[in-house]
Design a protein around this motif. Structure first.
Motif, PDB file in Angstrom:
ATOM      1  N   PRO A  12     -65.051   7.165  29.415  1.00  0.00           N
ATOM      2  CA  PRO A  12     -64.508   7.218  30.770  1.00  0.00           C
ATOM      3  C   PRO A  12     -63.981   5.879  31.257  1.00  0.00           C
ATOM      4  N   THR A  13     -64.292   4.791  30.500  1.00  0.00           N
ATOM      5  CA  THR A  13     -63.817   3.483  30.926  1.00  0.00           C
ATOM      6  C   THR A  13     -62.315   3.312  30.691  1.00  0.00           C
ATOM      7  N   VAL A  14     -61.712   4.177  29.888  1.00  0.00           N
ATOM      8  CA  VAL A  14     -60.271   4.089  29.645  1.00  0.00           C
ATOM      9  C   VAL A  14     -59.545   4.621  30.875  1.00  0.00           C
ATOM     10  N   ARG A  15     -58.803   3.731  31.544  1.00  0.00           N
ATOM     11  CA  ARG A  15     -58.162   4.095  32.808  1.00  0.00           C
ATOM     12  C   ARG A  15     -56.670   4.299  32.600  1.00  0.00           C
ATOM     13  N   VAL A  16     -56.192   5.438  33.060  1.00  0.00           N
ATOM     14  CA  VAL A  16     -54.801   5.839  32.859  1.00  0.00           C
ATOM     15  C   VAL A  16     -54.132   6.052  34.210  1.00  0.00           C
ATOM     16  N   LEU A  17     -52.941   5.477  34.363  1.00  0.00           N
ATOM     17  CA  LEU A  17     -52.124   5.720  35.551  1.00  0.00           C
ATOM     18  C   LEU A  17     -50.999   6.673  35.176  1.00  0.00           C
ATOM     19  N   LEU A  18     -50.952   7.816  35.848  1.00  0.00           N
ATOM     20  CA  LEU A  18     -49.908   8.817  35.646  1.00  0.00           C
ATOM     21  C   LEU A  18     -48.976   8.808  36.849  1.00  0.00           C
ATOM     22  N   VAL A  19     -47.676   8.660  36.587  1.00  0.00           N
ATOM     23  CA  VAL A  19     -46.688   8.706  37.669  1.00  0.00           C
ATOM     24  C   VAL A  19     -45.756   9.866  37.372  1.00  0.00           C
ATOM     25  N   GLU A  20     -45.892  10.926  38.161  1.00  0.00           N
ATOM     26  CA  GLU A  20     -45.175  12.192  37.945  1.00  0.00           C
ATOM     27  C   GLU A  20     -44.909  12.829  39.291  1.00  0.00           C
ATOM     28  N   ASP A  21     -43.646  13.175  39.571  1.00  0.00           N
ATOM     29  CA  ASP A  21     -43.303  13.689  40.893  1.00  0.00           C
ATOM     30  C   ASP A  21     -43.542  15.187  41.049  1.00  0.00           C
ATOM     31  N   ASP A  22     -43.624  15.933  39.963  1.00  0.00           N
ATOM     32  CA  ASP A  22     -43.882  17.369  40.051  1.00  0.00           C
ATOM     33  C   ASP A  22     -45.371  17.591  40.342  1.00  0.00           C
ATOM     34  N   ASP A  23     -45.672  18.211  41.496  1.00  0.00           N
ATOM     35  CA  ASP A  23     -47.058  18.358  41.937  1.00  0.00           C
ATOM     36  C   ASP A  23     -47.904  19.131  40.932  1.00  0.00           C
ATOM     37  N   LEU A  24     -47.365  20.238  40.407  1.00  0.00           N
ATOM     38  CA  LEU A  24     -48.133  21.069  39.493  1.00  0.00           C
ATOM     39  C   LEU A  24     -48.419  20.319  38.191  1.00  0.00           C
ATOM     40  N   MET A  25     -47.388  19.668  37.640  1.00  0.00           N
ATOM     41  CA  MET A  25     -47.590  18.920  36.399  1.00  0.00           C
ATOM     42  C   MET A  25     -48.556  17.761  36.604  1.00  0.00           C
ATOM     43  N   ARG A  26     -48.425  17.068  37.743  1.00  0.00           N
ATOM     44  CA  ARG A  26     -49.292  15.920  38.003  1.00  0.00           C
ATOM     45  C   ARG A  26     -50.757  16.364  38.059  1.00  0.00           C
ATOM     46  N   ARG A  27     -51.013  17.469  38.761  1.00  0.00           N
ATOM     47  CA  ARG A  27     -52.391  17.966  38.842  1.00  0.00           C
ATOM     48  C   ARG A  27     -52.882  18.462  37.484  1.00  0.00           C
ATOM     49  N   SER A  28     -51.998  19.181  36.757  1.00  0.00           N
ATOM     50  CA  SER A  28     -52.393  19.744  35.464  1.00  0.00           C
ATOM     51  C   SER A  28     -52.719  18.648  34.463  1.00  0.00           C
ATOM     52  N   PHE A  29     -51.839  17.640  34.355  1.00  0.00           N
ATOM     53  CA  PHE A  29     -52.084  16.540  33.431  1.00  0.00           C
ATOM     54  C   PHE A  29     -53.346  15.780  33.817  1.00  0.00           C
ATOM     55  N   THR A  30     -53.542  15.556  35.109  1.00  0.00           N
ATOM     56  CA  THR A  30     -54.705  14.802  35.572  1.00  0.00           C
ATOM     57  C   THR A  30     -55.996  15.519  35.201  1.00  0.00           C
TER      58      THR A  30
END
Length: 247
Positions: A12-30
């Motif tokens: 869990p220490t691996v921190r990832v920043l996701l920048v995605e404008d599509d709400d559904l994709m952003r939530r799904s990937f997260t």
């Protein structure tokens, strides 16, 4: 996206920043990446992503190409002004211009949406393995002041180019050269086989960890970036075969 349970979750220490404008994709990937143990932060546009990047520390960035305000390519360029953090670009179109522009901006790899979770996680793990070759310096960390001597560690010298394989540092005419983890691993692969022509498929396998045929443009664009930093004459193109590091 795959819904199967992950095998061998990442720390869990691996921190990832996701920048995605599509709400559904952003939530799904997260949600999907959190199930694999990654610590996720997400932003819906490029400027918000840049602000998050500047405020917090991340081990890897995933940037969509098409973003409002500041697009993913522009965001990648801004990131590369101060950081060598691994960057994975995502393109909905798989457009050749998007791919080239993203890699030229300093991205390490790319995926085309829609992408299955297992493919995305495989690319993330590959990038993180490369990052262990050259951990990015933290904010305020002083740069190396001079080249190593050949009596310390394993030092490779090619004319004015010096590679300290123990300290994972590169010097050109005595001055340190900042390389991304992918650029450094590519250079180390060339340095391990000086004067030997390495074809693109071999480099995709050994540097990008592709267990399948990947896009050879990632190799070509990374070589171009190395040439800009080390000199065009250092890595020679052997037409129809691949590349080699001049002795």
């Amino acid at each position: 996206m795959s819904s199967s349970a992950p095998a061998g979750a990442s720390p869990p220490t691996v921190r990832v920043l996701l920048v995605e404008d599509d709400d559904l994709m952003r939530r799904s990937f997260t949600v999907a990446l959190e199930r694999y143990g990654y610590g996720m932060k997400a932003a819906a546009d490029g400027l918000a992503g840049l602000e998050l990047f500047r405020k917090e520390s991340f081990d890897l960035l995933i940037l969509d190409v098409m973003l409002p305000g500041l697009d993913g390519i522009g965001l990648c360029r801004r990131v590369r002004e101060t950081s060598l953090v691994p960057v994975l670009m995502m393109s909905a179109r798989g457009d050749g211009l998007d791919v080239v522009a993203g890699l030229e901006a300093g991205a390490d790899d790319y995926v085309v949406k829609p992408v299955d979770t297992y493919v995305l996680v495989a690319r993330i793990r590959s990038l993180l393995r490369r990052a262990t070759y050259a951990p990015a310096p933290g904010p305020g960390q002083a740069p190396v002041e001079g080249p190593p001597s050949e009596g310390h560690g394993r030092v490779l010298v090619f004319g004015e180019l010096t590679i300290d394989t123990a300290g994972m540092e590169v010097f050109l005419s005595g001055s340190p050269v900042a390389l991304t983890p992918t650029e450094l691993k590519l250079l180390l692969e060339f340095a391990a086989h000086p004067g030997v022509v390495l074809d693109r498929h071999t480099l995709l396998r050994d540097v990008w960890d592709y267990g399948w045929d990947g896009d050879s443009r990632v190799v070509d664009l990374c070589v171009q970036r190395l040439r800009r930093k080390l000199g065009r004459e250092r890595i020679e193109t052997v037409r129809g075969f691949g590349y080699k590091l001049r002795r």
